[in-house]
Design a protein around this motif. Structure first.
Motif, PDB file in Angstrom:
ATOM      1  N   GLU A  43      35.544  57.070 -21.138  1.00 32.11           N
ATOM      2  CA  GLU A  43      36.735  57.505 -21.862  1.00 32.11           C
ATOM      3  C   GLU A  43      37.972  57.455 -20.957  1.00 32.11           C
ATOM      4  OE1 GLU A  43      37.527  59.036 -25.206  1.00 32.11           O
ATOM      5  OE2 GLU A  43      35.964  57.555 -25.401  1.00 32.11           O
ATOM      6  N   ILE A  44      37.843  58.004 -19.769  1.00 33.74           N
ATOM      7  CA  ILE A  44      38.966  58.036 -18.835  1.00 33.74           C
ATOM      8  C   ILE A  44      39.428  56.618 -18.515  1.00 33.74           C
ATOM      9  CG2 ILE A  44      39.690  58.652 -16.489  1.00 33.74           C
ATOM     10  CD1 ILE A  44      37.642  61.063 -16.769  1.00 33.74           C
ATOM     11  N   ALA A  45      38.501  55.776 -18.118  1.00 37.84           N
ATOM     12  CA  ALA A  45      38.860  54.399 -17.735  1.00 37.84           C
ATOM     13  C   ALA A  45      39.492  53.643 -18.901  1.00 37.84           C
ATOM     14  CB  ALA A  45      37.627  53.660 -17.221  1.00 37.84           C
ATOM     15  N   ASP A  46      38.863  53.697 -20.060  1.00 36.71           N
ATOM     16  CA  ASP A  46      39.360  52.941 -21.208  1.00 36.71           C
ATOM     17  C   ASP A  46      40.696  53.482 -21.713  1.00 36.71           C
ATOM     18  OD1 ASP A  46      37.157  51.305 -21.040  1.00 36.71           O
ATOM     19  OD2 ASP A  46      36.146  52.129 -22.814  1.00 36.71           O
ATOM     20  N   HIS A  47      40.827  54.801 -21.793  1.00 44.03           N
ATOM     21  CA  HIS A  47      42.066  55.359 -22.344  1.00 44.03           C
ATOM     22  C   HIS A  47      43.239  55.276 -21.368  1.00 44.03           C
ATOM     23  CE1 HIS A  47      40.953  56.495 -26.367  1.00 44.03           C
ATOM     24  NE2 HIS A  47      39.760  56.798 -25.890  1.00 44.03           N
ATOM     25  N   VAL A  48      42.973  55.264 -20.081  1.00 44.15           N
ATOM     26  CA  VAL A  48      44.060  55.005 -19.125  1.00 44.15           C
ATOM     27  C   VAL A  48      44.582  53.594 -19.362  1.00 44.15           C
ATOM     28  CG1 VAL A  48      44.553  54.570 -16.675  1.00 44.15           C
ATOM     29  CG2 VAL A  48      43.422  56.697 -17.363  1.00 44.15           C
ATOM     30  N   ASN A  49      43.682  52.642 -19.522  1.00 42.68           N
ATOM     31  CA  ASN A  49      44.069  51.251 -19.782  1.00 42.68           C
ATOM     32  C   ASN A  49      44.789  51.115 -21.126  1.00 42.68           C
ATOM     33  OD1 ASN A  49      44.075  48.369 -19.303  1.00 42.68           O
ATOM     34  ND2 ASN A  49      42.431  48.236 -20.804  1.00 42.68           N
ATOM     35  N   ILE A  50      44.253  51.729 -22.157  1.00 41.09           N
ATOM     36  CA  ILE A  50      44.873  51.673 -23.488  1.00 41.09           C
ATOM     37  C   ILE A  50      46.276  52.275 -23.433  1.00 41.09           C
ATOM     38  CG2 ILE A  50      44.768  52.645 -25.824  1.00 41.09           C
ATOM     39  CD1 ILE A  50      41.639  52.364 -25.566  1.00 41.09           C
ATOM     40  N   ASN A  51      46.403  53.437 -22.809  1.00 38.68           N
ATOM     41  CA  ASN A  51      47.714  54.091 -22.738  1.00 38.68           C
ATOM     42  C   ASN A  51      48.701  53.280 -21.905  1.00 38.68           C
ATOM     43  OD1 ASN A  51      46.826  56.159 -24.380  1.00 38.68           O
ATOM     44  ND2 ASN A  51      47.671  57.755 -23.080  1.00 38.68           N
ATOM     45  N   ASP A  52      48.230  52.652 -20.837  1.00 32.42           N
ATOM     46  CA  ASP A  52      49.117  51.794 -20.035  1.00 32.42           C
ATOM     47  C   ASP A  52      49.686  50.667 -20.896  1.00 32.42           C
ATOM     48  OD1 ASP A  52      48.721  53.322 -17.753  1.00 32.42           O
ATOM     49  OD2 ASP A  52      47.359  51.877 -16.798  1.00 32.42           O
ATOM     50  N   ASN A  53      48.826  50.040 -21.679  1.00 37.51           N
ATOM     51  CA  ASN A  53      49.272  48.945 -22.549  1.00 37.51           C
ATOM     52  C   ASN A  53      50.199  49.437 -23.659  1.00 37.51           C
ATOM     53  OD1 ASN A  53      47.956  46.767 -21.232  1.00 37.51           O
ATOM     54  ND2 ASN A  53      46.028  47.400 -22.144  1.00 37.51           N
ATOM     55  N   LEU A  54      49.892  50.581 -24.223  1.00 43.66           N
ATOM     56  CA  LEU A  54      50.746  51.124 -25.277  1.00 43.66           C
ATOM     57  C   LEU A  54      52.090  51.588 -24.705  1.00 43.66           C
ATOM     58  CD1 LEU A  54      50.995  51.676 -28.270  1.00 43.66           C
ATOM     59  CD2 LEU A  54      49.794  53.857 -27.916  1.00 43.66           C
ATOM     60  N   GLN A  55      52.062  52.106 -23.493  1.00 42.03           N
ATOM     61  CA  GLN A  55      53.304  52.527 -22.838  1.00 42.03           C
ATOM     62  C   GLN A  55      54.219  51.313 -22.608  1.00 42.03           C
ATOM     63  OE1 GLN A  55      54.055  55.842 -22.192  1.00 42.03           O
ATOM     64  NE2 GLN A  55      56.082  55.079 -21.768  1.00 42.03           N
ATOM     65  N   LYS A  56      53.637  50.165 -22.278  1.00 43.65           N
ATOM     66  CA  LYS A  56      54.430  48.937 -22.101  1.00 43.65           C
ATOM     67  C   LYS A  56      55.118  48.555 -23.413  1.00 43.65           C
ATOM     68  CE  LYS A  56      51.573  47.176 -18.370  1.00 43.65           C
ATOM     69  NZ  LYS A  56      50.436  46.330 -18.021  1.00 43.65           N
ATOM     70  N   ILE A  57      54.399  48.690 -24.521  1.00 42.06           N
ATOM     71  CA  ILE A  57      54.992  48.403 -25.827  1.00 42.06           C
ATOM     72  C   ILE A  57      56.120  49.396 -26.103  1.00 42.06           C
ATOM     73  CG2 ILE A  57      54.561  48.398 -28.324  1.00 42.06           C
ATOM     74  CD1 ILE A  57      51.714  47.338 -27.665  1.00 42.06           C
ATOM     75  N   ALA A  58      55.906  50.658 -25.758  1.00 36.24           N
ATOM     76  CA  ALA A  58      56.942  51.681 -25.954  1.00 36.24           C
ATOM     77  C   ALA A  58      58.193  51.340 -25.153  1.00 36.24           C
ATOM     78  CB  ALA A  58      56.409  53.057 -25.547  1.00 36.24           C
ATOM     79  N   ILE A  59      58.011  50.956 -23.905  1.00 32.66           N
ATOM     80  CA  ILE A  59      59.152  50.622 -23.042  1.00 32.66           C
ATOM     81  C   ILE A  59      59.884  49.397 -23.574  1.00 32.66           C
ATOM     82  CG2 ILE A  59      59.790  49.778 -20.744  1.00 32.66           C
ATOM     83  CD1 ILE A  59      57.488  51.642 -19.679  1.00 32.66           C
ATOM     84  N   THR A  60      59.138  48.367 -23.933  1.00 35.11           N
ATOM     85  CA  THR A  60      59.738  47.146 -24.468  1.00 35.11           C
ATOM     86  C   THR A  60      60.589  47.436 -25.697  1.00 35.11           C
ATOM     87  OG1 THR A  60      57.913  45.794 -23.645  1.00 35.11           O
ATOM     88  CG2 THR A  60      59.220  44.864 -25.448  1.00 35.11           C
ATOM     89  N   ASN A  61      60.126  48.365 -26.520  1.00 39.13           N
ATOM     90  CA  ASN A  61      60.816  48.685 -27.773  1.00 39.13           C
ATOM     91  C   ASN A  61      61.708  49.915 -27.679  1.00 39.13           C
ATOM     92  OD1 ASN A  61      59.779  46.672 -29.847  1.00 39.13           O
ATOM     93  ND2 ASN A  61      57.910  47.345 -28.842  1.00 39.13           N
ATOM     94  N   LYS A  62      61.925  50.373 -26.445  1.00 38.03           N
ATOM     95  CA  LYS A  62      62.808  51.513 -26.189  1.00 38.03           C
ATOM     96  C   LYS A  62      62.420  52.749 -27.004  1.00 38.03           C
ATOM     97  CE  LYS A  62      66.773  48.593 -24.937  1.00 38.03           C
ATOM     98  NZ  LYS A  62      65.976  47.585 -24.352  1.00 38.03           N
ATOM     99  N   VAL A  63      61.106  53.008 -27.050  1.00 38.14           N
ATOM    100  CA  VAL A  63      60.586  54.190 -27.725  1.00 38.14           C
ATOM    101  C   VAL A  63      60.345  55.254 -26.662  1.00 38.14           C
ATOM    102  CG1 VAL A  63      58.675  55.154 -29.071  1.00 38.14           C
ATOM    103  CG2 VAL A  63      59.519  52.846 -29.560  1.00 38.14           C
TER     104      VAL A  63
END
Length: 144
Positions: A43-63
């Protein structure tokens, strides 16, 4: 810029991931059950990776999205932490089942979002979330 549904998805997705990470770190340190510990580490490994990728989308879209856990999830984590041994493991796995069921609903909606990055991310992440749910359900059965 993304629309309100995408903003909501990003925020809810990040919060759900943070909840899984926080609860799983506690489980990793508290549980004596090797299946629960291994699940928590996944859970830790996968969700850190998932959140990193989602955070990139947030930054790209200024969310503007925080990496905090909601009051409801914080209360669930605190309640889980008050247990020990089998009751702790059962409470942790129940939280993971409930949260992954909710996340799968959110990601199923997001896979048809107007934003292609959100669609791709949701489609790529759904199998991981479904595998987590299957694993949690199998562990829950073994804890009865």
């Amino acid at each position: 810029m993304v629309d309100e549904s995408a903003v909501s998805f990003i925020k809810r997705g990040l919060e759900a991931g943070q909840t899984a990470i926080k609860a799983s770190k506690i489980a990793e340190a508290t549980s004596k059950n090797s299946r629960v510990i291994n699940f928590a580490q996944m859970e830790i490994a996968d969700h850190v990776n998932i959140n990193d990728n989602l955070q990139k989308i947030a930054i790209t879209n200024k969310v503007a999205a925080t990496d905090s856990v909601s009051n409801v999830h914080q209360a669930a984590i605190e309640g889980m932490s008050k247990n020990s041994n089998l009751k702790f493991d059962q409470a942790y796995i129940r939280l993971m089942i409930d949260d992954h069921e909710e996340a799968i609903k959110i990601f199923n909606v997001a896979k048809t979002d107007r934003d292609e990055d959100i669609q791709r991310f949701a489609r790529r992440t759904l199998p991981v979330l479904m595998m987590h749910l299957d694993s949690a359900n199998a562990i829950a059965e073994s804890l009865k």
